[in-house]
Design an enzyme around this catalytic site. Structure first.
Site, PDB file in Angstrom:
ATOM      1  CG  ASN A  23      -1.142  -6.380  -1.834  1.00  0.00           C
ATOM      2  OD1 ASN A  23      -1.605  -7.119  -2.713  1.00  0.00           O
ATOM      3  ND2 ASN A  23      -1.583  -6.427  -0.741  1.00  0.00           N
TER       4      ASN A  23
ATOM      5  CD  GLU B 223      -2.793  -1.222   2.466  1.00  0.00           C
ATOM      6  OE1 GLU B 223      -2.799  -0.703   3.271  1.00  0.00           O
ATOM      7  OE2 GLU B 223      -3.806  -2.258   2.195  1.00  0.00           O
TER       8      GLU B 223
ATOM      9  CG  ASP C 299     -13.226  -8.402   1.321  1.00  0.00           C
ATOM     10  OD1 ASP C 299     -13.183  -7.474   0.993  1.00  0.00           O
ATOM     11  OD2 ASP C 299     -12.448  -8.676   2.483  1.00  0.00           O
TER      12      ASP C 299
ATOM     13  CD  GLU D  83      -4.829  -7.402   1.015  1.00  0.00           C
ATOM     14  OE1 GLU D  83      -5.844  -6.830   1.739  1.00  0.00           O
ATOM     15  OE2 GLU D  83      -3.842  -7.446   1.151  1.00  0.00           O
TER      16      GLU D  83
ATOM     17  CG  HIS E 137      -9.989  -5.299   0.680  1.00  0.00           C
ATOM     18  ND1 HIS E 137     -10.310  -6.425   1.245  1.00  0.00           N
ATOM     19  CD2 HIS E 137      -8.709  -5.090   0.972  1.00  0.00           C
ATOM     20  CE1 HIS E 137      -9.193  -6.863   1.873  1.00  0.00           C
ATOM     21  NE2 HIS E 137      -8.368  -6.160   1.503  1.00  0.00           N
TER      22      HIS E 137
HETATM   23  O1  9MR Z   1      -7.428  -8.309   7.985  1.00  0.00           O
HETATM   24  C1  9MR Z   1      -6.335  -7.936   8.582  1.00  0.00           C
HETATM   25  C2  9MR Z   1      -6.826  -7.683   9.980  1.00  0.00           C
HETATM   26  O2  9MR Z   1      -7.161  -8.601  10.785  1.00  0.00           O
HETATM   27  C3  9MR Z   1      -6.088  -6.476  10.627  1.00  0.00           C
HETATM   28  O3  9MR Z   1      -6.607  -5.961  11.860  1.00  0.00           O
HETATM   29  C4  9MR Z   1      -5.879  -5.357   9.786  1.00  0.00           C
HETATM   30  C5  9MR Z   1      -4.764  -4.339  10.475  1.00  0.00           C
HETATM   31  O4  9MR Z   1      -4.422  -3.408   9.644  1.00  0.00           O
HETATM   32  O5  9MR Z   1      -4.909  -5.624   8.408  1.00  0.00           O
HETATM   33  C6  9MR Z   1      -6.211  -6.565   7.935  1.00  0.00           C
HETATM   34  O6  9MR Z   1      -5.678  -7.026   6.716  1.00  0.00           O
HETATM   35  C7  9MR Z   1      -5.397  -5.913   5.661  1.00  0.00           C
HETATM   36  C8  9MR Z   1      -4.199  -6.232   4.907  1.00  0.00           C
HETATM   37  O7  9MR Z   1      -3.153  -6.745   5.699  1.00  0.00           O
HETATM   38  C9  9MR Z   1      -3.697  -5.243   3.997  1.00  0.00           C
HETATM   39  N1  9MR Z   1      -4.920  -4.647   3.074  1.00  0.00           N
HETATM   40  C10 9MR Z   1      -6.077  -4.512   3.754  1.00  0.00           C
HETATM   41  C11 9MR Z   1      -6.415  -5.667   4.724  1.00  0.00           C
HETATM   42  C12 9MR Z   1      -7.704  -5.358   5.382  1.00  0.00           C
HETATM   43  O8  9MR Z   1      -7.665  -4.226   6.143  1.00  0.00           O
END
Ligand code: 9MR
Length: 336
Positions: free
Chosen positions: A192, A151, A257, A255, A227
């Site tokens: 990513n 990101e 959804d 990722e 997402h």
């Molecule tokens: O799904 C992840 C969640 O359990 C964590 O609390 C969160 C913290 O930032 O990160 C989530 O996963 C993220 C991923 O690592 C990067 N892209 C966005 C995802 C959703 O927030």
């Protein structure tokens, strides 16, 4: 008489609704030769009161991404003190089930331990390089692709705020990838990001960075998080994936959804079936699209309600692990 005929007609697929599977299969079988992965949390995999998580993880998926366990706050909570227990649990599960493992992630502005945020200049540079090298060396030989930088982009196509940008300047991405290439030259190196799935200012900016990095042989692939909000997908996902592939890199949906207001309406669940199929079809149309990962297995543990309190129902299995209509549409799109 009709009641006797129904099973026969069903088996001939004559009565099938759009949401009946053409055949009984799994996501991983239907996606092959691409992988179909899921974000897997170590805590869910080892939860003895919910054995279904691991069962479904093994039965349906050919890829795994540790949802949190390889992030900086998990792997190096104190400077120079590395802990890999939870990441190893996910890696062992992936290995036991013949799954490709995506490394997620090495350099990100989020989920950083406090100590990283206090470092300045060369101290942060050294810490970043040491983190990349140590974590990649630990998992060498086990990782299909690493999200080396996560990101990095802002919506307008410039680099987004990050302690790495502030302290190291815009060259931090190239530095991180150079270090990663040296640490393990047997894995694919990815950037990513999210909201880069369609053609827009953010993906334009990312593409131009990719072109420079590709000329230096420092980038192998781009992850598109995906997402989405139901009914709000970009219409040009395939075009966008293809222009990255044309720049000489692999692409992947990392990722996926599709969230909606909960409790879900029938109309939103119906739209979700189309949205999943749209993403699958875009990936399938691009030969360099290596695979698709959903960000979890069951709606029960999805990150969505924790971040968007009135939203959820974003995945392919409901809270009780029932296959949703979007599961069937995904299977059918994969098989078509
Ligand atoms: O799904 C992840 C969640 O359990 C964590 O609390 C969160 C913290 O930032 O990160 C989530 O996963 C993220 C991923 O690592 C990067 N892209 C966005 C995802 C959703 O927030």
């Amino acid at each position: 008489m009709l009641s006797l005929l129904v099973p026969v007609l069903l088996s001939l697929n004559v009565l099938s609704s759009p949401h009946e599977a053409r055949q009984s299969t799994t996501l991983k079988a239907a996606a092959s030769p691409r992988y179909f992965g899921a974000a897997l949390g170590a805590g869910h995999l080892s939860n003895v009161s919910d054995p279904k998580f691991a069962e479904f993880g093994a039965a349906q998926f050919s890829g795994a991404t540790p949802e949190n366990e390889m992030k900086w706050d998990f792997t190096e909570p104190e400077q120079g003190v590395f802990t890999f227990d939870q990441a190893n649990q996910v890696a062992a599960f992936a290995k036991a089930n013949n799954q490709i493992l995506r490394g997620h992630n090495l350099v990100w502005f989020s989920q950083l331990p406090d100590w990283v945020e206090t470092l300045q200049g060369n101290d942060l540079l050294n810490a970043m390089n040491n983190h990349i090298t140590t974590v990649m060396t630990q998992f060498k030989g086990q990782i299909f692709a690493w999200d080396v930088v996560n990101e990095p982009m802002a919506d307008d196509g410039t680099l987004g705020p990050s302690p790495f940008l502030t302290q190291l300047g815009s060259g931090y991405i190239q530095t991180a990838l150079t270090t990663a290439r040296k640490a393990d030259n047997t894995t694919f190196l990815y950037i990513n990001d999210f909201n880069t799935e369609g053609v827009n200012a953010k993906s334009d900016g990312l593409l131009s960075i990719v072109q420079s990095l590709k000329a230096l042989n420092l980038i192998d692939g781009i992850g598109f998080e995906s997402h989405f909000i139901v009914g709000e997908l970009p219409t040009d996902i395939q075009t966008n994936l293809q222009r990255f592939a044309d720049a000489g890199v692999d692409v992947a949906i990392t990722e996926l959804d599709v969230r909606m207001t909960v409790p879900p309406s029938a109309a939103d669940l119906e739209q979700q079936t189309k949205d999943y199929a749209t993403v699958i079809n875009a990936c399938k149309a691009v030969s360099r699209c290596r695979g698709i990962t959903t960000w979890g297995i069951t709606d029960l543990y999805s990150w969505v309600p924790g971040t968007f309190p009135n939203m959820g129902a974003a995945l392919l299995f409901d809270d009780s692990y029932n296959e949703k209509a979007s599961f069937t549409s995904t299977i059918n799109a994969l098989l078509s």
